[in-house]
Design a protein around this motif. Structure first.
Motif, PDB file in Angstrom:
ATOM      1  N   GLN A   4     -18.450 -31.859  -7.607  1.00 50.72           N
ATOM      2  CA  GLN A   4     -17.127 -32.308  -7.022  1.00 50.72           C
ATOM      3  C   GLN A   4     -16.065 -31.108  -7.506  1.00 50.72           C
ATOM      4  N   ASN A   5     -16.308 -30.436  -8.554  1.00 50.68           N
ATOM      5  CA  ASN A   5     -15.392 -29.344  -8.895  1.00 50.68           C
ATOM      6  C   ASN A   5     -15.375 -27.985  -7.756  1.00 50.68           C
ATOM      7  N   CYS A   6     -16.640 -28.173  -6.914  1.00 47.71           N
ATOM      8  CA  CYS A   6     -16.466 -27.090  -6.038  1.00 47.71           C
ATOM      9  C   CYS A   6     -15.480 -27.064  -4.974  1.00 47.71           C
ATOM     10  N   LEU A   7     -14.858 -28.355  -4.947  1.00 48.17           N
ATOM     11  CA  LEU A   7     -13.669 -28.590  -4.016  1.00 48.17           C
ATOM     12  C   LEU A   7     -12.424 -28.034  -4.707  1.00 48.17           C
ATOM     13  N   VAL A   8     -12.354 -28.343  -6.017  1.00 45.82           N
ATOM     14  CA  VAL A   8     -11.256 -27.775  -6.796  1.00 45.82           C
ATOM     15  C   VAL A   8     -11.136 -26.166  -6.718  1.00 45.82           C
ATOM     16  N   THR A   9     -12.462 -25.787  -7.028  1.00 41.55           N
ATOM     17  CA  THR A   9     -12.522 -24.203  -7.077  1.00 41.55           C
ATOM     18  C   THR A   9     -12.549 -23.418  -5.944  1.00 41.55           C
ATOM     19  N   ASN A  10     -12.774 -24.094  -4.640  1.00 36.25           N
ATOM     20  CA  ASN A  10     -12.604 -23.906  -3.317  1.00 36.25           C
ATOM     21  C   ASN A  10     -13.865 -22.789  -3.181  1.00 36.25           C
ATOM     22  N   ASP A  11     -15.082 -23.196  -3.111  1.00 34.82           N
ATOM     23  CA  ASP A  11     -16.303 -22.510  -3.029  1.00 34.82           C
ATOM     24  C   ASP A  11     -16.553 -22.438  -1.588  1.00 34.82           C
ATOM     25  N   GLU A  16     -20.347 -31.438  -1.791  1.00 33.21           N
ATOM     26  CA  GLU A  16     -19.461 -32.715  -1.931  1.00 33.21           C
ATOM     27  C   GLU A  16     -18.414 -32.692  -0.526  1.00 33.21           C
ATOM     28  N   TYR A  17     -18.125 -31.401  -0.152  1.00 34.67           N
ATOM     29  CA  TYR A  17     -17.358 -31.391   1.216  1.00 34.67           C
ATOM     30  C   TYR A  17     -18.079 -31.982   2.172  1.00 34.67           C
ATOM     31  N   LEU A  18     -19.353 -31.639   2.280  1.00 40.11           N
ATOM     32  CA  LEU A  18     -20.287 -32.261   3.542  1.00 40.11           C
ATOM     33  C   LEU A  18     -20.336 -33.743   3.377  1.00 40.11           C
ATOM     34  N   ARG A  19     -20.526 -34.333   2.238  1.00 39.74           N
ATOM     35  CA  ARG A  19     -20.615 -35.460   1.918  1.00 39.74           C
ATOM     36  C   ARG A  19     -19.342 -36.370   2.451  1.00 39.74           C
ATOM     37  N   SER A  20     -18.089 -35.850   1.781  1.00 38.36           N
ATOM     38  CA  SER A  20     -16.961 -36.411   2.094  1.00 38.36           C
ATOM     39  C   SER A  20     -16.216 -36.677   3.093  1.00 38.36           C
ATOM     40  N   ARG A  21     -16.619 -35.294   4.060  1.00 41.47           N
ATOM     41  CA  ARG A  21     -15.957 -35.252   5.544  1.00 41.47           C
ATOM     42  C   ARG A  21     -17.216 -35.110   6.473  1.00 41.47           C
ATOM     43  N   SER A  22     -18.242 -35.872   6.281  1.00 43.78           N
ATOM     44  CA  SER A  22     -19.302 -36.106   7.345  1.00 43.78           C
ATOM     45  C   SER A  22     -18.793 -36.513   8.551  1.00 43.78           C
ATOM     46  N   GLN A  23     -17.999 -37.733   8.512  1.00 46.93           N
ATOM     47  CA  GLN A  23     -17.442 -38.331   9.649  1.00 46.93           C
ATOM     48  C   GLN A  23     -16.613 -37.254  10.608  1.00 46.93           C
ATOM     49  N   GLU A  24     -15.763 -36.564   9.911  1.00 44.03           N
ATOM     50  CA  GLU A  24     -14.787 -35.769  10.382  1.00 44.03           C
ATOM     51  C   GLU A  24     -15.673 -34.504  11.102  1.00 44.03           C
ATOM     52  N   LEU A  25     -16.921 -34.132  10.476  1.00 44.09           N
ATOM     53  CA  LEU A  25     -17.626 -32.890  11.214  1.00 44.09           C
ATOM     54  C   LEU A  25     -18.380 -33.286  12.336  1.00 44.09           C
ATOM     55  N   THR A  26     -18.873 -34.871  12.071  1.00 44.87           N
ATOM     56  CA  THR A  26     -19.541 -35.603  13.346  1.00 44.87           C
ATOM     57  C   THR A  26     -18.691 -35.575  14.339  1.00 44.87           C
ATOM     58  N   GLU A  27     -17.453 -36.177  14.273  1.00 44.81           N
ATOM     59  CA  GLU A  27     -16.598 -36.242  15.199  1.00 44.81           C
ATOM     60  C   GLU A  27     -16.391 -35.070  16.085  1.00 44.81           C
ATOM     61  N   ALA A  28     -15.955 -33.863  15.275  1.00 46.96           N
ATOM     62  CA  ALA A  28     -15.481 -32.517  15.924  1.00 46.96           C
ATOM     63  C   ALA A  28     -16.775 -31.957  16.693  1.00 46.96           C
ATOM     64  N   THR A  29     -17.981 -31.880  16.008  1.00 46.09           N
ATOM     65  CA  THR A  29     -19.056 -31.746  16.824  1.00 46.09           C
ATOM     66  C   THR A  29     -19.400 -32.561  18.144  1.00 46.09           C
ATOM     67  N   PHE A 185      -6.915 -21.832   3.612  1.00 46.75           N
ATOM     68  CA  PHE A 185      -8.067 -20.992   3.270  1.00 46.75           C
ATOM     69  C   PHE A 185      -9.162 -21.808   2.620  1.00 46.75           C
ATOM     70  N   PHE A 186      -9.370 -23.310   3.185  1.00 49.37           N
ATOM     71  CA  PHE A 186     -10.202 -23.966   2.601  1.00 49.37           C
ATOM     72  C   PHE A 186     -11.493 -23.401   3.099  1.00 49.37           C
ATOM     73  N   LYS A 187     -12.273 -22.832   2.090  1.00 47.28           N
ATOM     74  CA  LYS A 187     -13.488 -22.120   2.449  1.00 47.28           C
ATOM     75  C   LYS A 187     -14.707 -23.059   2.981  1.00 47.28           C
ATOM     76  N   ALA A 188     -14.972 -24.111   2.327  1.00 44.86           N
ATOM     77  CA  ALA A 188     -16.026 -25.042   2.682  1.00 44.86           C
ATOM     78  C   ALA A 188     -15.734 -25.488   4.003  1.00 44.86           C
ATOM     79  N   GLN A 189     -14.591 -25.699   4.252  1.00 44.15           N
ATOM     80  CA  GLN A 189     -14.460 -26.339   5.886  1.00 44.15           C
ATOM     81  C   GLN A 189     -14.681 -25.333   6.764  1.00 44.15           C
TER      82      GLN A 189
END
Length: 243
Positions: A4-11, A16-29, A185-189
């Motif tokens: 969860q901290n990886c979202l805060v530290t912008n890794d 956690e990003y992949l899990r929480s935004r999976s629907q968004e990623l799927t729709e965009a794909t 500059f949301f790196k994970a996204q």
């Protein structure tokens, strides 16, 4: 907790990003794939008659090849700006632009494939009563498939990359995620959307390569595959000549 901290530290890599935004990623794909497929199919439908027109006469070949080449050199932002009054901020705007960009690749490859058909094959087909339409669909296009499908592969990979530019009107598939992430500059996204774009291109190219090998088994080097049925029309001509 560290995930969860990886979202805060912008890794760059964040599960956690992949899990929480999976629907968004799927729709965009899905949107990215849909725009790409529609654009390439329409481009192919437009490119075929243009290639036939260019083959018909050198008087048409110059303008057709010249126009498609000029269209490919127009910057994407300028292209979308020119089309904006006609289509507005819609998927049609992006698809039309992508179709125009695909024409230079598709027209040239289709034309090259048709011109590579041996003249003796055409003559044999005429001798067997093949008319122009039947010769095109049963002889010339099947033998032109290797070049045609090679063009489709290049156009598809190119379209996957160019689709991201559609984010300027909100119709860029994975490009939308990249553009949304750049201001902060949301790196994970940025990384996730970019990697998915690359994977789409690789998967599409492999699938089309498999389709090409399936439809053109006679092109496999060293194989004992049967030649295409249309190629066999040359044999009766040789037999008649021998008689």
């Amino acid at each position: 907790m560290s995930e969860q901290n990886c979202l805060v530290t912008n890794d760059w890599i964040c599960a956690e990003y992949l899990r929480s935004r999976s629907q968004e990623l799927t729709e965009a794909t899905v949107q990215h794939v849909w725009i790409t497929v529609v654009s390439v199919l329409i481009g192919l439908a437009v490119a075929l008659p243009l290639a036939l027109l260019a083959r018909r006469s050198k008087r048409f070949a110059g303008p057709v090849l010249g126009l498609t080449t000029v269209l490919y050199t127009v910057p994407s932002l300028a292209m979308f700006s020119l089309l904006l009054p006609l289509f507005g901020l819609s998927s049609a705007l992006v698809i039309t632009g992508l179709v125009l960009y695909s024409l230079t690749i598709l027209v040239r490859n289709i034309l090259a494939g048709l011109e590579a058909v041996p003249q003796e094959t055409r003559e044999a087909a005429r001798g067997m009563g093949y008319g122009p339409g039947r010769m095109l669909w049963e002889v010339e296009l099947p033998l032109a498939l290797p070049a045609l499908l090679a063009g489709v592969r290049i156009a598809t990979v190119s379209t996957i990359a160019l689709t991201t530019v559609g984010s300027i009107v909100g119709r860029g598939g994975l490009g939308n995620l990249i553009e949304d992430a750049l201001p902060t500059f949301f790196k994970a996204q940025v990384l996730a959307a970019s990697v998915l774009c690359v994977l789409l291109a690789v998967v599409a190219d492999l699938l089309l390569l498999g389709l090409q090998r399936l439809l053109t088994p006679w092109t496999r080097a060293g194989g004992a595959e049967p030649e295409p049925r249309t190629a066999r029309i040359r044999r009766p001509t040789a037999a008649v000549g021998a008689g």
